[in-house]
Design an enzyme around this catalytic site. Structure first.
Site, PDB file in Angstrom:
ATOM      1  N   PRO A 168       0.790  -1.207   0.000  1.00 17.67           N
ATOM      2  CA  PRO A 168       0.000   0.000   0.000  1.00 17.67           C
ATOM      3  C   PRO A 168       0.828   1.266   0.000  1.00 17.67           C
ATOM      4  CG  PRO A 168      -0.179  -1.182   2.083  1.00 17.67           C
ATOM      5  CD  PRO A 168       0.955  -1.734   1.333  1.00 17.67           C
ATOM      6  N   GLU A 169       0.558   2.072  -0.989  1.00 13.36           N
ATOM      7  CA  GLU A 169       1.020   3.448  -0.978  1.00 13.36           C
ATOM      8  C   GLU A 169      -0.237   4.284  -0.771  1.00 13.36           C
ATOM      9  OE1 GLU A 169       3.802   4.329  -4.185  1.00 13.36           O
ATOM     10  OE2 GLU A 169       4.182   2.214  -4.463  1.00 13.36           O
ATOM     11  N   ARG A 186       3.835 -10.719   5.775  1.00 10.51           N
ATOM     12  CA  ARG A 186       5.239 -10.479   6.121  1.00 10.51           C
ATOM     13  C   ARG A 186       5.447  -9.901   7.516  1.00 10.51           C
ATOM     14  NH1 ARG A 186       8.392  -7.951   1.058  1.00 10.51           N
ATOM     15  NH2 ARG A 186      10.157  -8.389   2.419  1.00 10.51           N
ATOM     16  N   ARG A 192      17.937  20.778   0.853  1.00  3.52           N
ATOM     17  CA  ARG A 192      18.895  19.692   0.976  1.00  3.52           C
ATOM     18  C   ARG A 192      19.477  19.346  -0.367  1.00  3.52           C
ATOM     19  NH1 ARG A 192      15.794  16.272   5.077  1.00  3.52           N
ATOM     20  NH2 ARG A 192      14.301  17.773   5.884  1.00  3.52           N
TER      21      ARG A 192
END
Length: 268
Positions: A2-3, A111, A150
């Site tokens: 899932p994103e 998992r 950054r």
DNA sequence: CACGAGACCTGTTCGC
DNA sequence: TGCGAACAGGTCTCGT
């Protein structure tokens, strides 16, 4: 799996089945899925709580309860489903919440990477997350500033949830391709026009993903359709849909990165 | 600060 | 067929 689009899809699917129901009991079948509090405190506190609302922040699924929030992160293989009536536990079930209308909310996670938090203060968990990419407050100007503070490679930076929240491996590759930016390009060297393109691409791929009900690949199937529209992800060796050049795959930050060397040239 | 490697886990697919 | 390696939608922690 899932994103952001997949989690959003699950939220929309489960909201009508959950809101207004009460939690009768909890069965935590893999204790290490629970980040906080202890299993005993969890079972005691969650019992009798009413589900007031269901929402999402980044990739976190949020159950708003009477006096707590239950946060669920599906990580790589987690899934949430509601089962009707008497339910026989399945192999990978990690949590069952028995609900007041004879249904069970099941957290399945082969998992075991997924995590649960029951907390009175969700900010303790969500506090470090970066901007929500589909929120109106996320503007190209803010994106430009954040990219230029950054010096990072674009691909790992987009995966950094404190930088921008909700993107994962599929949608970063798709967004970078749509914006014609190389995954290794330096964040502080992208021009304002490139930032604008990336900003639009990020939102477009996420919205496309949501419209398609997410991406379903491999053995984790959720009924989403976005896998049929992937331009680069998982397509190494196949032709770029834009220019037919062979898609390449690199390992960047231990993740596979798929891109078109012609559409996304590497400069420097 | 930026980046790479190792951990945490199970399951599937690929190459020999 | 068997068997090990590589790979998988994520994130944390540690060392350089």
């Amino acid at each position: 799996m899932p994103e952001l689009p997949e989690v959003e899809t699950i939220v929309r699917a489960l909201r009508p089945a959950l809101v207004g129901k009460s939690i009768l009991s909890a069965d935590l079948r893999w204790p290490r899925s629970l980040a906080a509090p202890t299993p005993l405190a969890f079972a005691r506190r969650v019992k009798g709580q009413k589900i007031e609302e269901v929402s999402r922040r980044a990739k976190y699924f949020i159950l708003h309860l009477s006096s707590f929030s239950l946060l669920i992160h599906l990580r790589m293989s987690g899934d949430l489903l509601v089962k009707e009536g008497a339910y026989i536990p399945a192999k990978h079930d990690r949590l069952h919440l028995r609900l007041s209308d004879d249904t069970t909310l099941v957290f399945s996670d082969p998992r075991k990477f997924g995590r649960l938090w029951l907390t009175a203060d969700p900010e303790e968990v969500l506090g470090d997350l970066g901007p929500e990419p589909l929120d109106p407050s996320f503007t190209p100007q803010i994106f430009y500033e954040r990219l230029h503070i950054r010096r990072r490679q674009l691909k790992p930076l987009l995966l950094d949830q404190t930088f921008i929240a909700g993107l994962g491996n599929i949608y970063t590759d798709e967004a970078l391709h749509m914006a014609r930016l190389h995954p290794l390009a330096q964040s502080d060297s992208v021009t304002a026009e490139q930032v604008e393109a990336l900003w639009r691409a990020v939102r477009e791929v996420l919205e496309e993903g949501i419209r398609s009900n997410g991406t379903s690949i491999d053995w984790v199937y959720r009924g989403g359709e976005f896998q049929n529209q992937l331009r680069v992800y998982g397509r190494a060796g196949q032709p770029c849909p834009v220019c037919a050049t062979k898609i390449e795959r690199l390992v960047i930050g231990q993740r596979g990165a798929h891109f078109c060397p012609a559409c996304q040239p590497f400069k420097e």
